[in-house]
Design a protein around this motif. Structure first.
Motif, short mmCIF file in Angstrom:
data_model
loop_
_atom_site.label_atom_id
_atom_site.label_comp_id
_atom_site.label_asym_id
_atom_site.label_seq_id
_atom_site.Cartn_x
_atom_site.Cartn_y
_atom_site.Cartn_z
N GLY A 1 2.23 -5.27 -12.17
CA GLY A 1 3.11 -6.13 -12.40
C GLY A 1 2.40 -7.59 -12.15
O GLY A 1 2.97 -8.66 -12.39
N LEU A 2 1.22 -7.77 -11.61
CA LEU A 2 0.59 -8.91 -11.30
C LEU A 2 -0.02 -9.85 -12.33
O LEU A 2 -0.19 -11.21 -12.22
CB LEU A 2 -0.54 -8.71 -10.30
N LEU A 3 -0.23 -8.93 -13.55
CA LEU A 3 -1.17 -9.74 -14.49
C LEU A 3 -0.59 -11.28 -15.18
O LEU A 3 -1.24 -12.24 -14.94
CB LEU A 3 -1.31 -8.91 -15.62
N ILE B 1 0.93 -1.31 0.00
CA ILE B 1 0.07 0.12 -0.14
C ILE B 1 0.91 1.31 0.16
O ILE B 1 0.63 2.30 -0.60
CB ILE B 1 -1.05 -0.08 1.24
N PHE B 2 1.98 1.21 0.69
CA PHE B 2 3.12 2.44 0.71
C PHE B 2 3.83 2.44 -0.86
O PHE B 2 4.68 3.29 -0.45
CB PHE B 2 3.77 2.16 1.93
N GLY B 3 3.39 1.47 -1.51
CA GLY B 3 4.52 1.57 -2.81
C GLY B 3 5.97 1.07 -2.53
O GLY B 3 6.51 1.31 -3.26
N ASP B 4 5.98 0.30 -1.45
CA ASP B 4 7.30 0.05 -1.25
C ASP B 4 7.71 -1.38 -2.23
O ASP B 4 7.27 -2.22 -2.25
CB ASP B 4 7.58 -0.94 0.20
N ALA B 5 8.68 -0.90 -2.94
CA ALA B 5 9.03 -1.58 -4.46
C ALA B 5 9.73 -2.93 -3.71
O ALA B 5 9.47 -4.18 -4.53
CB ALA B 5 10.09 -0.99 -5.01
N GLY B 6 10.50 -3.15 -2.69
CA GLY B 6 10.75 -4.29 -2.11
C GLY B 6 10.05 -5.12 -1.72
O GLY B 6 9.95 -6.54 -1.79
N ALA B 7 8.87 -4.51 -0.89
CA ALA B 7 8.02 -5.48 -0.49
C ALA B 7 7.16 -6.01 -1.32
O ALA B 7 6.62 -7.24 -1.45
CB ALA B 7 7.03 -4.74 0.42
N MET B 8 6.77 -5.59 -2.66
CA MET B 8 6.13 -5.84 -3.90
C MET B 8 6.89 -6.96 -4.41
O MET B 8 6.22 -7.90 -4.83
CB MET B 8 5.75 -4.91 -4.63
N GLU B 9 8.16 -6.92 -4.64
CA GLU B 9 8.86 -7.87 -5.55
C GLU B 9 9.10 -8.98 -4.41
O GLU B 9 8.79 -10.20 -4.98
CB GLU B 9 10.39 -7.43 -5.32
N THR B 10 8.93 -8.87 -3.11
CA THR B 10 8.94 -10.15 -2.28
C THR B 10 7.75 -10.90 -2.33
O THR B 10 7.64 -12.22 -2.18
CB THR B 10 9.34 -9.72 -0.91
N LEU B 11 6.52 -10.19 -2.37
CA LEU B 11 5.22 -10.72 -2.23
C LEU B 11 4.84 -11.44 -3.65
O LEU B 11 4.37 -12.65 -3.75
CB LEU B 11 4.05 -9.80 -2.12
#
Length: 617
Positions: free
Chosen positions: A172-174, A134-144
């Protein structure tokens, strides 16, 4: 107010009172905006006394939405070590920010994230990652994304990763969603999530795999294919080409397709489904025709078949006898016995619509059309209950929003059914008691969902579901105990695995049976237990029908497969692939419910898994 709330919230003896914690919250709530830091301190102090006050105060401060308020909430994470408290804070922030795709992170987010992600508490780490998205953290999104794309990874972690990425509508989820169409564990959530993305590959991928989907997955797939004009056109072309059964296009989906307001789609819909009878004259004629059908039914109505029809359509929104969804009104107490009332409401559902059930149609900036009942709204988002899911739509993504004068329940609901199905549905709706659910080719795989006891009735102190297995456990019983499925079948094939722990005690599989008022059962039983394996018994009736033992084929204390085939009066069973009972039995019932047994006597633990039911023609 401050001193009063500090005193009142210290009374731990009030924690389970029905009213007091909420009354305290009503008095405490304004303090959250008066002084966020002091209010948070007060809220956190309630964690050991009245925890709900801590939870609500965290959410209230988070709802302020400013970086400063969020930074205040993150301070106890940066400076403290209480994992339980930190988990409450992060969950509270996520709840308050629900419906927002991206939020500017507070200045101390990176420090809080680093602290939480190092904690030994797995749930805290997962929640921190989700908040990072939600905070747009690129590292968190990549990990998830990496977690989601690990097919052998922890399923709970993968589910939460998908949920977090969908909430943020991760661009990037598609590709992952398209891959997950082939992943049975996350397929349904992925199918629903694809509705958020406008991509030409999505309808093709869904339609290619559609025949392999479960009934629930098919509903999710059809809901997504009906969410955008381009997707819907692909769906109806597949129906026209007979790649999708026309019967799968239910009336509620037709209503959704009409809401797309696309001329080409409307033309194709008329060709594949037919014209919807919507004028008053057409409806009155249909009501008259249905009256004649009921009066001159092709055969006596079958309440179990009627329930199967209800489960396919009405149950998606309505509850009857405690079973079903709670989107529309509960039908249990309605005037169902009056045929005029029943036909009028089924044929013309938009004639009188209570305010709480008015349909809202939302068009998003990406072209998605969502039709449902508004269940919640705040400054940032609108929550809609559709016929298949709860959808939270950020207000900044809403391009158009209209309140419809049409009911969520569509016209021509009965058009897709045969005369016998219609008569049986009306008989079931007008009945005074619950009926078994007739097994059909469409619903057979819902016999046991592997998650809980939905659709089964018995003593939950004795029966449970663990790790996808149905488990019966007793320390000794004075009388037999049964767990009965709502589902009944006539001609069928059933396979399932059974493990009688330590080969102690006795159990069995009921079929073509019925529960009796005294808690016993009557009907066929494929027996389980020392000296009984492989035998066919008729409970509460004729006793042993086939005494051919399968004892030599038993894997003691391990998994054993039973296969049961019933067709007309012919009943056969196999144990681990070896024939046991083979009986032509004209006296036996030709239809009945499924169940499992814990026999009277000593301690017993029995497990059932891999229940696969096939309905025969």
């Amino acid at each position: 107010r401050w001193s009063l709330m500090e005193a009142l919230s210290s009374h731990a003896e009030d924690v389970n009172d029905h009213n007091l914690p909420l009354m305290y919250w009503y008095a405490m709530e304004p303090l959250g905006t008066a002084d966020a830091e002091r209010a948070l301190k007060l809220g956190l102090s309630c964690g050991k006394t009245i925890p709900v006050l801590r939870k609500y105060m965290v959410q209230r401060i988070a709802e302020i939405g400013t970086p400063e308020a969020l930074a205040t909430l993150l301070k106890p994470i940066v400076n403290g070590d209480d994992a339980e408290e930190q988990l409450v804070i992060i969950r509270g922030i996520r709840t308050a920010l629900k419906g927002q795709r991206k939020v500017t992170p507070p200045t101390n987010w990176q420090a809080a994230y680093a602290k939480a992600y190092k904690n030994a508490n797995k749930e805290l780490r997962r929640q921190a990652l989700a908040l990072g998205v939600i905070f747009g953290d690129a590292g968190a999104m990549e990990t998830l994304r990496a977690t989601l794309d690990s097919p052998d990874g922890d399923l709970t972690a993968r589910r939460e990763a998908l949920d977090a990425l969908l909430r943020a509508k991760d661009p990037g989820l598609l590709p992952s969603l398209l891959r997950l169409i082939g992943d049975q564990t996350l397929r349904e959530a992925a199918l629903s999530g694809l509705a958020m993305y406008d991509d030409a590959k999505a309808p093709q991928a869904i339609l290619a795999a559609y025949p392999t989907f479960s009934p629930q997955e098919k509903r999710a797939a059809l809901a997504t294919l009906g969410s955008r004009p381009k997707y819907a056109l692909e769906l109806l072309r597949a129906v026209k080409a007979k790649k999708i059964p026309p019967a799968d296009v239910a009336a509620d989906l037709v209503r959704q397709l009409q809401n797309l307001k696309n001329p080409e789609l409307d033309k194709l819909l008329a060709e594949t489904w037919g014209q919807v009878r919507s004028t008053p004259e057409e409806k009155q004629k249909l009501i008259a025709d249905l009256r004649k059908l009921v009066a001159n039914a092709p055969a006596p109505p079958d309440a179990a078949l009627g329930r199967a029809v209800f489960a396919k359509t009405c149950q998606q929104c309505h509850t009857l006898y405690g079973v079903g969804a709670k989107i529309g009104p509960d039908l249990t107490g309605s005037n169902r016995a009056d045929l005029t009332y029943l036909l009028t409401n089924v044929v013309d559902p938009s004639a009188v619509i209570p305010k709480d059930y008015l349909q809202t149609v939302v068009v998003t900036s990406s072209g998605q059309v969502i039709s449902g009942i508004v269940k919640g709204e705040d400054d940032k988002s609108v929550t809609l209950q559709t016929t298949t899911a709860v959808v939270v739509v950020p207000k900044d993504e809403i391009e158009d929003r209209k309140l419809s004068n049409l009911s969520m329940m569509p016209d021509d609901q009965l058009k897709q059914f045969t005369p016998m199905q219609i008569v049986s549905l009306l008989a079931y709706l007008g009945g005074k008691e619950q009926a078994p659910l007739l097994a059909t080719k469409e619903n057979a795989e819902t016999l046991f969902n592997g998650k809980d006891l939905s659709g089964w009735k018995g003593d939950e102190k004795l029966w449970s579901v663990k790790d996808g297995e149905l488990v019966g456990h007793s320390d000794g019983l004075k009388k037999n105990q049964f767990l009965f499925s709502d589902m009944a079948a006539g001609d069928f094939e059933l396979t399932l695995d059974i493990k009688l722990v330590n080969n102690d005690g006795n159990s069995g599989v009921q079929f073509r049976s019925e529960p009796l008022p005294d808690g016993e059962a009557r009907g066929y039983q494929a027996d389980v237990g020392v000296g009984w394996w492989g035998k066919l018994y008729e409970e509460s009736a004729r006793g042993i029908l086939s005494d051919k033992s399968g004892e030599e084929f038993v894997k003691k204390g391990d998994w054993n497969q039973y296969r049961i085939l019933a067709k007309g009066s012919h009943v056969q069973t196999w144990l681990n692939g070896h024939p046991c009972a083979d009986l032509d039995d004209p006296q036996g019932k030709h239809r009945g419910q499924f169940g499992v047994q814990l026999h009277a006597g000593g301690p017993t633990e029995v497990h059932f898994r891999n229940m696969k039911l096939r309905v025969l023609d």
